[in-house]
Design a protein around this motif. Structure first.
Motif, PDB file in Angstrom:
ATOM      1  N   MET A   1      12.093   4.706 -49.816  1.00 38.35           N
ATOM      2  CA  MET A   1      11.252   5.437 -49.627  1.00 38.35           C
ATOM      3  C   MET A   1      11.832   6.765 -49.885  1.00 38.35           C
ATOM      4  O   MET A   1      11.478   7.655 -50.627  1.00 38.35           O
ATOM      5  CB  MET A   1      11.021   5.945 -47.987  1.00 38.35           C
ATOM      6  CG  MET A   1      10.159   7.037 -47.535  1.00 38.35           C
ATOM      7  SD  MET A   1       8.484   6.964 -48.436  1.00 38.35           S
ATOM      8  CE  MET A   1       7.905   8.307 -47.623  1.00 38.35           C
ATOM      9  N   ILE A   2      13.188   7.259 -49.824  1.00 37.76           N
ATOM     10  CA  ILE A   2      14.022   8.165 -49.978  1.00 37.76           C
ATOM     11  C   ILE A   2      14.244   7.990 -51.555  1.00 37.76           C
ATOM     12  O   ILE A   2      14.029   9.026 -52.314  1.00 37.76           O
ATOM     13  CB  ILE A   2      15.231   8.472 -49.383  1.00 37.76           C
ATOM     14  CG1 ILE A   2      15.196   8.743 -47.938  1.00 37.76           C
ATOM     15  CG2 ILE A   2      16.280   9.234 -50.125  1.00 37.76           C
ATOM     16  CD1 ILE A   2      16.534   8.624 -47.152  1.00 37.76           C
ATOM     17  N   ARG A   3      14.332   6.925 -52.247  1.00 35.79           N
ATOM     18  CA  ARG A   3      14.426   6.841 -53.537  1.00 35.79           C
ATOM     19  C   ARG A   3      13.050   7.395 -54.501  1.00 35.79           C
ATOM     20  O   ARG A   3      13.375   7.939 -55.590  1.00 35.79           O
ATOM     21  CB  ARG A   3      14.502   5.231 -53.970  1.00 35.79           C
ATOM     22  CG  ARG A   3      14.803   5.029 -55.390  1.00 35.79           C
ATOM     23  CD  ARG A   3      14.967   3.653 -55.780  1.00 35.79           C
ATOM     24  NE  ARG A   3      16.344   3.513 -55.511  1.00 35.79           N
ATOM     25  CZ  ARG A   3      17.027   2.207 -55.686  1.00 35.79           C
ATOM     26  NH1 ARG A   3      16.273   1.126 -55.851  1.00 35.79           N
ATOM     27  NH2 ARG A   3      18.467   2.067 -55.405  1.00 35.79           N
ATOM     28  N   LYS A   4      12.120   7.094 -53.711  1.00 34.56           N
ATOM     29  CA  LYS A   4      10.784   7.462 -54.250  1.00 34.56           C
ATOM     30  C   LYS A   4      10.832   9.109 -54.205  1.00 34.56           C
ATOM     31  O   LYS A   4      10.053   9.645 -55.145  1.00 34.56           O
ATOM     32  CB  LYS A   4       9.418   7.039 -53.581  1.00 34.56           C
ATOM     33  CG  LYS A   4       9.335   5.506 -53.920  1.00 34.56           C
ATOM     34  CD  LYS A   4       8.018   5.117 -53.165  1.00 34.56           C
ATOM     35  CE  LYS A   4       7.749   3.505 -53.384  1.00 34.56           C
ATOM     36  NZ  LYS A   4       6.467   3.114 -52.882  1.00 34.56           N
ATOM     37  N   ILE A   5      11.101   9.659 -53.189  1.00 39.85           N
ATOM     38  CA  ILE A   5      11.120  11.069 -53.012  1.00 39.85           C
ATOM     39  C   ILE A   5      12.013  11.891 -54.085  1.00 39.85           C
ATOM     40  O   ILE A   5      11.588  12.833 -54.744  1.00 39.85           O
ATOM     41  CB  ILE A   5      11.463  11.500 -51.574  1.00 39.85           C
ATOM     42  CG1 ILE A   5      10.379  11.166 -50.705  1.00 39.85           C
ATOM     43  CG2 ILE A   5      11.530  12.942 -51.462  1.00 39.85           C
ATOM     44  CD1 ILE A   5      10.611  11.316 -49.122  1.00 39.85           C
ATOM     45  N   VAL A   6      13.196  11.294 -54.177  1.00 34.52           N
ATOM     46  CA  VAL A   6      14.206  11.761 -55.191  1.00 34.52           C
ATOM     47  C   VAL A   6      13.719  11.535 -56.488  1.00 34.52           C
ATOM     48  O   VAL A   6      13.568  12.642 -57.322  1.00 34.52           O
ATOM     49  CB  VAL A   6      15.580  11.052 -55.069  1.00 34.52           C
ATOM     50  CG1 VAL A   6      16.499  11.388 -56.264  1.00 34.52           C
ATOM     51  CG2 VAL A   6      16.338  11.483 -53.756  1.00 34.52           C
TER      52      VAL A   6
END
Length: 43
Positions: A1-6
């Motif tokens: 999830m964080i990877r997608k946001i970044v």
């Protein structure tokens, strides 16, 4: 999830950076044309 946001933030930054470069390039061309017109008016 964080990877997608970044990734989304990086992609957005890249898109904004690319459009800003085009804007600055266009402004530089406008300034250059004004300078040339001034030179021609003086001569």
């Amino acid at each position: 999830m964080i990877r997608k946001i970044v990734f989304a933030c990086l992609a957005g930054s890249l898109a904004l950076g690319a459009s800003a470069c085009n804007t600055v390039k266009g402004a530089g061309q406008d300034i250059e044309s004004v300078g040339q017109a001034g030179d021609e008016a003086i001569n």
